[in-house]
Scaffold this motif. Structure first.
Motif, mmCIF file in Angstrom:
data_model
loop_
_atom_site.group_PDB
_atom_site.id
_atom_site.type_symbol
_atom_site.label_atom_id
_atom_site.label_comp_id
_atom_site.label_asym_id
_atom_site.label_seq_id
_atom_site.Cartn_x
_atom_site.Cartn_y
_atom_site.Cartn_z
ATOM 1 N N ARG A 175 4.206 9.294 -5.871
ATOM 2 C CA ARG A 175 3.712 7.897 -6.184
ATOM 3 C C ARG A 175 4.576 7.012 -5.819
ATOM 4 N N ILE A 207 -7.809 5.481 0.802
ATOM 5 C CA ILE A 207 -7.162 5.844 -0.556
ATOM 6 C C ILE A 207 -6.855 4.393 -1.290
ATOM 7 N N LEU A 217 2.021 9.679 6.742
ATOM 8 C CA LEU A 217 1.176 9.363 5.559
ATOM 9 C C LEU A 217 0.985 10.456 4.673
ATOM 10 N N GLY A 269 2.288 10.389 0.834
ATOM 11 C CA GLY A 269 1.539 10.615 -0.165
ATOM 12 C C GLY A 269 1.709 11.594 -1.097
ATOM 13 N N HIS A 270 2.735 12.208 -0.979
ATOM 14 C CA HIS A 270 3.258 13.376 -2.070
ATOM 15 C C HIS A 270 3.771 12.885 -3.331
ATOM 16 N N PHE A 282 -5.777 5.840 5.424
ATOM 17 C CA PHE A 282 -5.361 5.066 4.213
ATOM 18 C C PHE A 282 -6.118 4.084 3.788
ATOM 19 N N PRO A 330 -7.537 8.005 -6.235
ATOM 20 C CA PRO A 330 -7.450 8.465 -4.610
ATOM 21 C C PRO A 330 -8.319 9.846 -4.697
ATOM 22 N N THR A 357 -0.735 5.382 -0.553
ATOM 23 C CA THR A 357 -0.820 6.732 0.086
ATOM 24 C C THR A 357 -1.043 7.862 -0.605
ATOM 25 N N PHE A 358 -0.671 7.776 -1.899
ATOM 26 C CA PHE A 358 -0.907 8.603 -3.121
ATOM 27 C C PHE A 358 -2.124 9.219 -3.194
ATOM 28 N N CYS A 359 -2.082 10.779 -2.702
ATOM 29 C CA CYS A 359 -3.416 11.590 -3.152
ATOM 30 C C CYS A 359 -3.150 12.950 -2.804
#
Length: 428
Positions: free
Chosen positions: A131, A93, A124, A128-129, A90, A97, A152-154
């Protein structure tokens, strides 16, 4: 025509065909999904949801790692990890990302004990799925500590043997790889020789999509799916719509097929929700009774050789475990009085109907058997549907007695007999 002159649709086609040079996909739809997911990594700045790409296989040597190698060279800022700490992931990121790639994921989530030790990584990947789902950590030393948000967003690609945790699979485009057959051949992938070919395609995808970030934020695609499946597939559908030509149609067909395959392979999701589907199967097999004893329901579930229930403990699924699994869906046992015995514990079909409609995949209609191939088949109707009355489900006994047959003159008697007296009318 040089690659620089390719249209977006031709660029996607070139990427798909290049992937297929090195990977035997289980279907054309799987190749389309992998292509669109790879392209969508260049639009991460615009997406509300970052779909996971789960690459699974029943055993080793199914091409999972090879597909991961190919995707790595064509995606936006790939960050591959096999045994990294969650803190390191994390912290990698940021505002722009990377594309997180996790290979050998079965070593992380393969068994219950190992998965329990990797709950942070699963959290995580789940967070991260979507936003704006940051993780909070205390940073600093001693009295200088403070709370810091880490994004975590990616987008993430995950490869491994067997299924991943249900919460990850539910957020993923799933490609179920299989071992290559003797007649199937691919080119061997060599990084120094073949990676530049994919990297050039990735650069062209970047030049196309990264300039359209503001436009991508405003697009609302017409989705063939609903709920979380629509959230997951939306970036891929948007990329296909922007490319045009055959891609909008190909993308939607791929989405429907892969989602359908997932539903067929795992029932309605986890074993916790599969119990609903299997209970429905038992009720259907017994003619949809209005109630069923717990003992009869358990016997049918544990005797299903294709279901996992017989392996739940020494004697299979128990009444207590069944009650716990069903209670979360609002289905609870009650006292019922079967026609052939005293009062016992059981379940009312009525209590199942709402969760069946919410959590189970739709039932496929069964074909009506034809007794005579030379005669056209007729639809099978419940007896009461023929005269427009309410359909009988078999749970109650009709209260009206059967009416005596009528004669051709509408009098009571045996069909076909004549009345004693001639009717008082004359033909005009």
């Amino acid at each position: 025509m040089s690659r620089e002159d390719m249209t977006p649709a031709e660029l996607l086609t070139e990427l798909k065909e290049t992937m297929q040079d090195y990977v035997i996909f289980p279907s054309e739809e799987a190749a389309i999904a992998a292509t669109l997911w790879t392209a969508a990594t260049y639009g991460q700045q615009a997406w509300q949801h970052a779909p996971r790409l789960v690459i699974t296989g029943p055993t080793k040597r199914c091409g999972k790692s090879r597909l991961m190698d190919v995707i790595y060279e064509a995606t936006h800022r790939p960050l591959i990890t096999v045994n990294s700490t969650v803190a390191a992931v994390f912290r990698s990121i940021g505002d722009d990302p990377p594309t997180l790639l996790v290979d050998e994921a079965d070593t992380i989530f393969g068994s219950a004990k190992v998965a329990e030790n990797n709950e942070e990584l699963r959290g995580l990947l789940n967070a991260g799925h979507q936003r704006n789902r940051p993780t909070l950590r205390v940073v600093g030393v001693g009295t200088e500590q403070s709370v810091k948000e880490f994004p975590t967003f990616c987008m993430a690609g995950i490869a491994g043997i067997g299924d991943m945790p249900d919460t990850i699979m539910d957020r993923a485009v799933i490609i179920q790889m299989r071992r290559r057959a003797p007649h199937e051949h691919v080119r061997p992938f060599r990084t120094r020789r073949d990676a530049p070919r994919l990297q050039i395609l990735g650069l062209q995808l970047s030049n196309w999509l990264r300039e359209l970030t503001d436009e991508l934020c405003t697009i609302e695609a017409e989705m063939p799916l609903e709920d979380r499946a629509a959230d997951t597939w939306e970036p891929l559908i948007i990329v296909a719509d922007l490319a045009g030509d055959v891609w909008p149609k190909l993308a939607r067909e791929a989405a429907l097929k892969l989602i359908g395959e997932r539903d067929e392979s795992d029932g309605s999701g986890s074993q916790e929700s599969r119990i609903l589907t299997d209970c429905r199967k038992v009720f259907r097999a017994l003619g949809w009774p209005a109630e069923m004893t717990t003992e009869d329901l358990l016997t049918a579930l544990n005797n299903d050789k294709e279901a996992p229930w017989a392996e739940y403990g020494t004697n299979g699924l128990t009444a207590r475990r069944l009650g716990i699994m069903l209670e979360k869906y609002g289905v609870r046992s009650a006292n019922i009085r079967p026609a052939d015995g005293p009062q016992r514990k059981g379940f009312l079909r009525l209590k199942f109907e709402d969760p069946w409609s919410r959590y189970c995949p739709p039932e496929k209609p069964e074909p009506v058997p034809r007794t005579d191939p030379s005669q056209p088949s007729q639809p099978s109707l419940p007896w009461s549907a023929r005269d427009g009355s309410e359909t009988w489900d078999g749970s109650t006994r009709p209260t009206e007695t059967t009416r005596t047959s009528l004669t051709s003159m509408n009098d009571v008697g045996t069909l076909g007999t004549a009345p004693d007296e001639e009717p008082a009318w004359e033909a005009s």
